[in-house]
Design a protein around this motif. Structure first.
Motif, short mmCIF file in Angstrom:
data_model
loop_
_atom_site.label_atom_id
_atom_site.label_comp_id
_atom_site.label_asym_id
_atom_site.label_seq_id
_atom_site.Cartn_x
_atom_site.Cartn_y
_atom_site.Cartn_z
N VAL A 37 7.97 -9.76 47.90
CA VAL A 37 8.17 -9.91 49.34
C VAL A 37 7.61 -11.26 49.78
CG1 VAL A 37 7.61 -9.02 51.61
CG2 VAL A 37 8.08 -7.44 49.74
N GLN A 38 8.47 -12.05 50.38
CA GLN A 38 8.03 -13.40 50.76
C GLN A 38 8.56 -13.81 52.12
OE1 GLN A 38 9.29 -16.07 47.51
NE2 GLN A 38 7.19 -16.79 47.49
N LEU A 39 7.76 -14.61 52.80
CA LEU A 39 8.18 -15.26 54.04
C LEU A 39 7.96 -16.75 53.83
CD1 LEU A 39 6.46 -12.96 56.69
CD2 LEU A 39 8.85 -12.92 56.00
N VAL A 40 8.97 -17.54 54.13
CA VAL A 40 8.86 -18.99 53.95
C VAL A 40 9.29 -19.68 55.23
CG1 VAL A 40 9.56 -20.99 52.61
CG2 VAL A 40 9.34 -18.76 51.49
N GLU A 41 8.39 -20.50 55.76
CA GLU A 41 8.68 -21.23 56.99
C GLU A 41 9.28 -22.59 56.69
OE1 GLU A 41 4.76 -18.95 57.84
OE2 GLU A 41 5.63 -20.13 56.21
N TYR A 42 10.12 -23.05 57.61
CA TYR A 42 10.74 -24.38 57.52
C TYR A 42 10.75 -25.01 58.91
CZ TYR A 42 12.74 -22.36 53.27
OH TYR A 42 12.91 -21.74 52.05
N GLY A 43 10.86 -26.32 58.93
CA GLY A 43 11.13 -27.00 60.19
C GLY A 43 9.99 -27.73 60.83
N GLY A 44 8.81 -27.66 60.27
CA GLY A 44 7.69 -28.40 60.85
C GLY A 44 7.85 -29.90 60.64
N GLY A 45 6.97 -30.64 61.28
CA GLY A 45 7.03 -32.09 61.13
C GLY A 45 6.27 -32.82 62.20
N LEU A 46 6.47 -34.12 62.25
CA LEU A 46 5.83 -34.98 63.24
C LEU A 46 6.82 -35.28 64.36
CD1 LEU A 46 3.54 -36.88 64.18
CD2 LEU A 46 4.56 -38.65 62.71
N VAL A 47 6.43 -34.94 65.57
CA VAL A 47 7.29 -35.19 66.73
C VAL A 47 6.48 -35.86 67.83
CG1 VAL A 47 8.82 -33.25 66.22
CG2 VAL A 47 6.84 -32.91 67.70
N LYS A 48 7.20 -36.39 68.80
CA LYS A 48 6.54 -37.07 69.92
C LYS A 48 6.38 -36.12 71.10
CE LYS A 48 8.43 -41.60 68.71
NZ LYS A 48 7.17 -42.01 68.07
N PRO A 49 5.42 -36.39 71.97
CA PRO A 49 5.28 -35.55 73.18
C PRO A 49 6.58 -35.47 73.94
CG PRO A 49 3.38 -36.97 72.92
CD PRO A 49 4.36 -37.41 71.88
N GLY A 50 6.91 -34.26 74.38
CA GLY A 50 8.15 -34.04 75.10
C GLY A 50 9.31 -33.62 74.21
N ASP A 51 9.17 -33.76 72.91
CA ASP A 51 10.23 -33.37 71.97
C ASP A 51 10.30 -31.85 71.83
OD1 ASP A 51 10.07 -36.09 69.50
OD2 ASP A 51 10.90 -35.98 71.54
N SER A 52 11.40 -31.41 71.24
CA SER A 52 11.58 -30.01 70.89
C SER A 52 11.64 -29.87 69.37
CB SER A 52 12.87 -29.47 71.51
OG SER A 52 12.82 -29.50 72.92
N LEU A 53 11.34 -28.67 68.91
CA LEU A 53 11.35 -28.40 67.47
C LEU A 53 11.68 -26.93 67.28
CD1 LEU A 53 10.70 -30.10 64.90
CD2 LEU A 53 8.41 -29.10 64.98
N LYS A 54 12.47 -26.65 66.25
CA LYS A 54 12.82 -25.26 65.96
C LYS A 54 12.36 -24.93 64.55
CE LYS A 54 16.59 -21.92 66.33
NZ LYS A 54 18.02 -21.72 66.69
N LEU A 55 11.48 -23.95 64.47
CA LEU A 55 10.99 -23.47 63.19
C LEU A 55 11.83 -22.29 62.72
CD1 LEU A 55 7.14 -23.49 63.88
CD2 LEU A 55 8.60 -25.37 63.11
N SER A 56 11.92 -22.14 61.41
CA SER A 56 12.61 -21.01 60.82
C SER A 56 11.67 -20.31 59.85
CB SER A 56 13.86 -21.47 60.05
OG SER A 56 14.75 -22.15 60.89
N CYS A 57 11.88 -19.03 59.68
CA CYS A 57 11.09 -18.26 58.74
C CYS A 57 12.06 -17.35 58.00
CB CYS A 57 10.02 -17.45 59.45
SG CYS A 57 9.12 -16.31 58.38
#
Length: 121
Positions: A1-21
């Motif tokens: 059984v595993q959960l793996v996250e994706y989508g992190g990173g370096l962004v600037k203030p005001g940006d949006s980001l979508k993480l996946s698991c």
């Protein structure tokens, strides 16, 4: 059984980001799911949960965040908008085999390894 996250990173203030698991198998559709984050030197902090199956019950600690799930893809998502430096942390997804939503980390059974989100100009 595993959960793996994706989508992190370096962004600037005001940006949006979508993480996946991504979950390793379809049984996770029966589990409540959550997102937590932990900044350096701070305790783990709850950010959102979503109920099992269709996910009709959901809660976000911040109105800038949106949690969703696609059980056909065994994937949990976390949309973050208008990010600021205070959102910098390691974000982890979790699954509660009880099926009950919770803001408490101890109520979750399975955890991903986390993905780093850094907000900096």
């Amino acid at each position: 059984v595993q959960l793996v996250e994706y989508g992190g990173g370096l962004v600037k203030p005001g940006d949006s980001l979508k993480l996946s698991c991504k979950a390793s198998d379809h049984t996770f559709s029966n589990y409540a799911r959550g997102w937590f984050r932990q900044a350096p030197g701070k305790e783990r902090e709850f950010v959102a949960y979503i109920s099992w199956a269709a996910g009709r019950n959901k809660y976000h600690a911040d109105s800038r965040f949106i949690i969703t799930r696609d059980n056909t893809k065994n994937t949990l998502y976390f949309q973050m908008n208008d990010l600021n430096p205070a959102d910098t942390a390691k974000y982890s997804c979790a699954a509660a085999t009880s099926g009950l939503v919770s803001r408490k980390s101890e109520d979750y059974t399975y955890w991903g390894q986390g993905t780093q989100v850094t907000v900096s100009s």
